[in-house]
Design a protein around this motif. Structure first.
Motif, PDB file in Angstrom:
ATOM      1  N   LYS A   1      -4.975 -36.970 -14.752  1.00  9.21           N
ATOM      2  CA  LYS A   1      -4.910 -36.549 -13.348  1.00  9.21           C
ATOM      3  C   LYS A   1      -3.887 -37.362 -12.575  1.00  9.21           C
ATOM      4  CE  LYS A   1      -9.426 -34.458 -12.444  1.00  9.21           C
ATOM      5  NZ  LYS A   1     -10.636 -34.495 -11.588  1.00  9.21           N
ATOM      6  N   LYS A   2      -3.832 -38.665 -12.814  1.00  6.84           N
ATOM      7  CA  LYS A   2      -2.870 -39.504 -12.097  1.00  6.84           C
ATOM      8  C   LYS A   2      -1.433 -39.176 -12.511  1.00  6.84           C
ATOM      9  CE  LYS A   2      -5.840 -43.399 -10.910  1.00  6.84           C
ATOM     10  NZ  LYS A   2      -6.046 -44.856 -10.947  1.00  6.84           N
ATOM     11  N   LEU A   3      -1.221 -38.938 -13.794  1.00  9.29           N
ATOM     12  CA  LEU A   3       0.114 -38.546 -14.252  1.00  9.29           C
ATOM     13  C   LEU A   3       0.526 -37.209 -13.646  1.00  9.29           C
ATOM     14  CD1 LEU A   3      -0.050 -39.562 -18.029  1.00  9.29           C
ATOM     15  CD2 LEU A   3       1.314 -40.648 -16.233  1.00  9.29           C
ATOM     16  N   PHE A   4      -0.414 -36.271 -13.613  1.00 11.06           N
ATOM     17  CA  PHE A   4      -0.121 -34.963 -13.030  1.00 11.06           C
ATOM     18  C   PHE A   4       0.193 -35.105 -11.541  1.00 11.06           C
ATOM     19  CE2 PHE A   4      -0.965 -30.708 -11.407  1.00 11.06           C
ATOM     20  CZ  PHE A   4      -0.393 -29.903 -12.386  1.00 11.06           C
ATOM     21  N   ALA A   5      -0.529 -35.982 -10.857  1.00 11.12           N
ATOM     22  CA  ALA A   5      -0.274 -36.223  -9.435  1.00 11.12           C
ATOM     23  C   ALA A   5       1.145 -36.736  -9.214  1.00 11.12           C
ATOM     24  CB  ALA A   5      -1.290 -37.213  -8.872  1.00 11.12           C
ATOM     25  N   LEU A   6       1.584 -37.669 -10.067  1.00 11.96           N
ATOM     26  CA  LEU A   6       2.946 -38.194  -9.953  1.00 11.96           C
ATOM     27  C   LEU A   6       3.983 -37.103 -10.188  1.00 11.96           C
ATOM     28  CD1 LEU A   6       2.568 -41.611 -11.812  1.00 11.96           C
ATOM     29  CD2 LEU A   6       2.813 -41.247  -9.346  1.00 11.96           C
ATOM     30  N   VAL A   7       3.716 -36.225 -11.151  1.00 14.89           N
ATOM     31  CA  VAL A   7       4.630 -35.122 -11.425  1.00 14.89           C
ATOM     32  C   VAL A   7       4.725 -34.189 -10.221  1.00 14.89           C
ATOM     33  CG1 VAL A   7       4.974 -33.043 -12.819  1.00 14.89           C
ATOM     34  CG2 VAL A   7       4.366 -35.187 -13.921  1.00 14.89           C
ATOM     35  N   LEU A   8       3.581 -33.866  -9.608  1.00 18.87           N
ATOM     36  CA  LEU A   8       3.583 -32.988  -8.433  1.00 18.87           C
ATOM     37  C   LEU A   8       4.403 -33.588  -7.297  1.00 18.87           C
ATOM     38  CD1 LEU A   8      -0.120 -31.716  -8.223  1.00 18.87           C
ATOM     39  CD2 LEU A   8       1.871 -30.530  -9.161  1.00 18.87           C
ATOM     40  N   ILE A   9       4.214 -34.869  -7.037  1.00 23.45           N
ATOM     41  CA  ILE A   9       4.972 -35.537  -5.968  1.00 23.45           C
ATOM     42  C   ILE A   9       6.458 -35.510  -6.292  1.00 23.45           C
ATOM     43  CG2 ILE A   9       5.458 -37.776  -4.924  1.00 23.45           C
ATOM     44  CD1 ILE A   9       3.023 -36.515  -3.754  1.00 23.45           C
ATOM     45  N   GLY A  10       6.808 -35.805  -7.535  1.00 22.80           N
ATOM     46  CA  GLY A  10       8.220 -35.809  -7.926  1.00 22.80           C
ATOM     47  C   GLY A  10       8.862 -34.442  -7.795  1.00 22.80           C
ATOM     48  N   LEU A  11       8.172 -33.393  -8.249  1.00 24.73           N
ATOM     49  CA  LEU A  11       8.722 -32.040  -8.168  1.00 24.73           C
ATOM     50  C   LEU A  11       8.878 -31.593  -6.717  1.00 24.73           C
ATOM     51  CD1 LEU A  11       6.786 -30.197 -11.033  1.00 24.73           C
ATOM     52  CD2 LEU A  11       9.064 -31.210 -11.102  1.00 24.73           C
ATOM     53  N   ALA A  12       7.876 -31.880  -5.899  1.00 26.52           N
ATOM     54  CA  ALA A  12       7.944 -31.480  -4.497  1.00 26.52           C
ATOM     55  C   ALA A  12       9.075 -32.204  -3.773  1.00 26.52           C
ATOM     56  CB  ALA A  12       6.608 -31.767  -3.807  1.00 26.52           C
ATOM     57  N   ALA A  13       9.215 -33.508  -4.029  1.00 22.34           N
ATOM     58  CA  ALA A  13      10.273 -34.288  -3.384  1.00 22.34           C
ATOM     59  C   ALA A  13      11.654 -33.799  -3.813  1.00 22.34           C
ATOM     60  CB  ALA A  13      10.101 -35.769  -3.709  1.00 22.34           C
ATOM     61  N   LYS A  14      11.791 -33.516  -5.110  1.00 29.66           N
ATOM     62  CA  LYS A  14      13.079 -33.034  -5.618  1.00 29.66           C
ATOM     63  C   LYS A  14      13.432 -31.680  -5.009  1.00 29.66           C
ATOM     64  CE  LYS A  14      16.762 -32.620  -8.103  1.00 29.66           C
ATOM     65  NZ  LYS A  14      17.980 -33.353  -7.720  1.00 29.66           N
ATOM     66  N   MET A  15      12.449 -30.806  -4.919  1.00 33.85           N
ATOM     67  CA  MET A  15      12.696 -29.487  -4.347  1.00 33.85           C
ATOM     68  C   MET A  15      13.137 -29.591  -2.891  1.00 33.85           C
ATOM     69  SD  MET A  15      10.006 -26.438  -3.585  1.00 33.85           S
ATOM     70  CE  MET A  15       9.281 -26.614  -5.200  1.00 33.85           C
ATOM     71  N   LEU A  16      12.434 -30.394  -2.116  1.00 32.22           N
ATOM     72  CA  LEU A  16      12.761 -30.542  -0.695  1.00 32.22           C
ATOM     73  C   LEU A  16      14.125 -31.177  -0.522  1.00 32.22           C
ATOM     74  CD1 LEU A  16      11.478 -29.960   2.042  1.00 32.22           C
ATOM     75  CD2 LEU A  16      10.577 -32.290   2.055  1.00 32.22           C
ATOM     76  N   HIS A  17      14.438 -32.180  -1.327  1.00 29.41           N
ATOM     77  CA  HIS A  17      15.755 -32.824  -1.255  1.00 29.41           C
ATOM     78  C   HIS A  17      16.867 -31.827  -1.564  1.00 29.41           C
ATOM     79  CE1 HIS A  17      19.182 -35.035  -3.048  1.00 29.41           C
ATOM     80  NE2 HIS A  17      19.006 -35.838  -2.016  1.00 29.41           N
ATOM     81  N   THR A  18      16.671 -31.007  -2.599  1.00 26.54           N
ATOM     82  CA  THR A  18      17.674 -30.029  -2.987  1.00 26.54           C
ATOM     83  C   THR A  18      17.920 -29.017  -1.883  1.00 26.54           C
ATOM     84  OG1 THR A  18      17.067 -30.235  -5.320  1.00 26.54           O
ATOM     85  CG2 THR A  18      18.279 -28.257  -4.675  1.00 26.54           C
ATOM     86  N   LEU A  19      16.851 -28.525  -1.269  1.00 25.00           N
ATOM     87  CA  LEU A  19      16.997 -27.510  -0.223  1.00 25.00           C
ATOM     88  C   LEU A  19      17.616 -28.084   1.048  1.00 25.00           C
ATOM     89  CD1 LEU A  19      13.608 -25.648  -0.705  1.00 25.00           C
ATOM     90  CD2 LEU A  19      15.871 -24.713  -1.144  1.00 25.00           C
ATOM     91  N   LEU A  20      17.266 -29.325   1.394  1.00 25.13           N
ATOM     92  CA  LEU A  20      17.777 -29.917   2.631  1.00 25.13           C
ATOM     93  C   LEU A  20      19.219 -30.374   2.508  1.00 25.13           C
ATOM     94  CD1 LEU A  20      14.692 -32.084   3.721  1.00 25.13           C
ATOM     95  CD2 LEU A  20      15.516 -29.953   4.775  1.00 25.13           C
ATOM     96  N   THR A  21      19.701 -30.570   1.286  1.00 22.30           N
ATOM     97  CA  THR A  21      21.077 -31.038   1.108  1.00 22.30           C
ATOM     98  C   THR A  21      22.041 -29.927   0.680  1.00 22.30           C
ATOM     99  OG1 THR A  21      20.515 -31.708  -1.165  1.00 22.30           O
ATOM    100  CG2 THR A  21      20.391 -33.389   0.552  1.00 22.30           C
TER     101      THR A  21
END
Length: 268
Positions: free
Chosen positions: A247-267
């Motif tokens: 669960k903790k590993l999956f949580a880290l993956v979710l945060i990473g994917l969401a952050a990457k997606m938002l960074h890509t769209l905003l830039t």
């Protein structure tokens, strides 16, 4: 395709397959930004790079999902009752969104998705357990859930597991079963999404050679040639790791994917 690109796509396939098997995610959020960068360096038409990245990612997920699904199914972890109830909604949501993706602004949806993923990740990291009486919804509710999972997956280029795993665990499905079942749900998402992108790009002019619709076949073939071998490795790990760790590993993956997606769209 030059040998250095073959090596790059092989490395990408290894990572994507491992993530697919371990977490039940299709790998789109990993592949799309990488494909976009690679296609830029290969001097593909700028106006088509993102669509090609989306389409090629979806196509590469098909064999990856099959390999992950087979590995999980051998362990008896796939909840086929859930797959049967949710597949229709997933197919309609994914195919419809893939057809109209170019006409819908994704930034507001992506922001909502990132906030939602942060909330889900926090719940998993803290190991917050759902109410013991909560169960999966009826057929109508499962179809609606499938529509949302499929539509959002196609619009913001994330694997269905980013939504389907939290949804199932919220309904008291065991973590390993949720990951395994997500691998099965990811297959119709990939098939419907690929079909939609092939149709939408079928008559587009100026695409590179060996492209069907928006799918760049060389990248798809090379990536999936490795991911089909690393996906079972990830599936084995998913059934070996303790649930709190998973669960903790999956949580880290979710945060990473969401952050990457938002960074890509905003830039962009």
């Amino acid at each position: 395709m030059a040998w250095e690109w073959v090596l790059a796509y092989l490395a990408l396939g290894g990572v994507v397959g491992l993530m697919a098997g371990l977490f039940g995610i299709g790998g789109g959020a990993i592949m799309v930004p990488v494909f976009t960068t690679f296609f830029s360096l290969q001097h593909f038409p700028e106006q088509h790079r993102l669509h090609m990245a989306l389409a090629t990612s979806m196509a590469a997920i098909i064999p990856t999902s099959i390999a992950s699904l087979r590995a999980h199914n051998k362990r008896g972890a796939v909840r086929w009752d859930i797959v049967k109830k949710i597949t229709l909604g997933v197919l309609v949501g994914t195919f419809g969104s893939a057809l109209i993706a170019g006409f819908i602004p994704t930034l507001p949806l992506a922001i909502f998705f990132c906030v939602f993923m942060a909330y889900v990740a926090l719940q998993m990291w803290l190991n917050v357990k759902p109410q013991p009486t909560r169960q999966l919804p009826n057929q109508a509710g499962m179809t609606l859930a499938g529509l949302i999972i499929g539509a959002v997956s196609a619009l913001v280029a994330i694997g269905g597991g980013s939504l389907s795993v939290p949804f199932m665990t919220w309904c008291n499905v065991k973590m390993q079963e949720a990951i395994a079942t997500s691998s099965a749900i990811g297959l119709p998402i990939a098939v419907a999404g690929t079909l939609g992108h092939v149709i939408s790009g079928w008559t587009v002019q100026g695409l590179p050679a060996y492209t069907i619709g928006f799918v760049f076949l060389p990248a798809m073939i090379v990536v999936s040639s490795v991911s089909v071998f690393t996906a079972p490795m990830g599936a084995k790990l998913a059934h070996t790791l303790p649930v709190p760790t998973l669960k903790k590993l999956f949580a880290l993956v979710l945060i990473g994917l969401a952050a990457k997606m938002l960074h890509t769209l905003l830039t962009q």
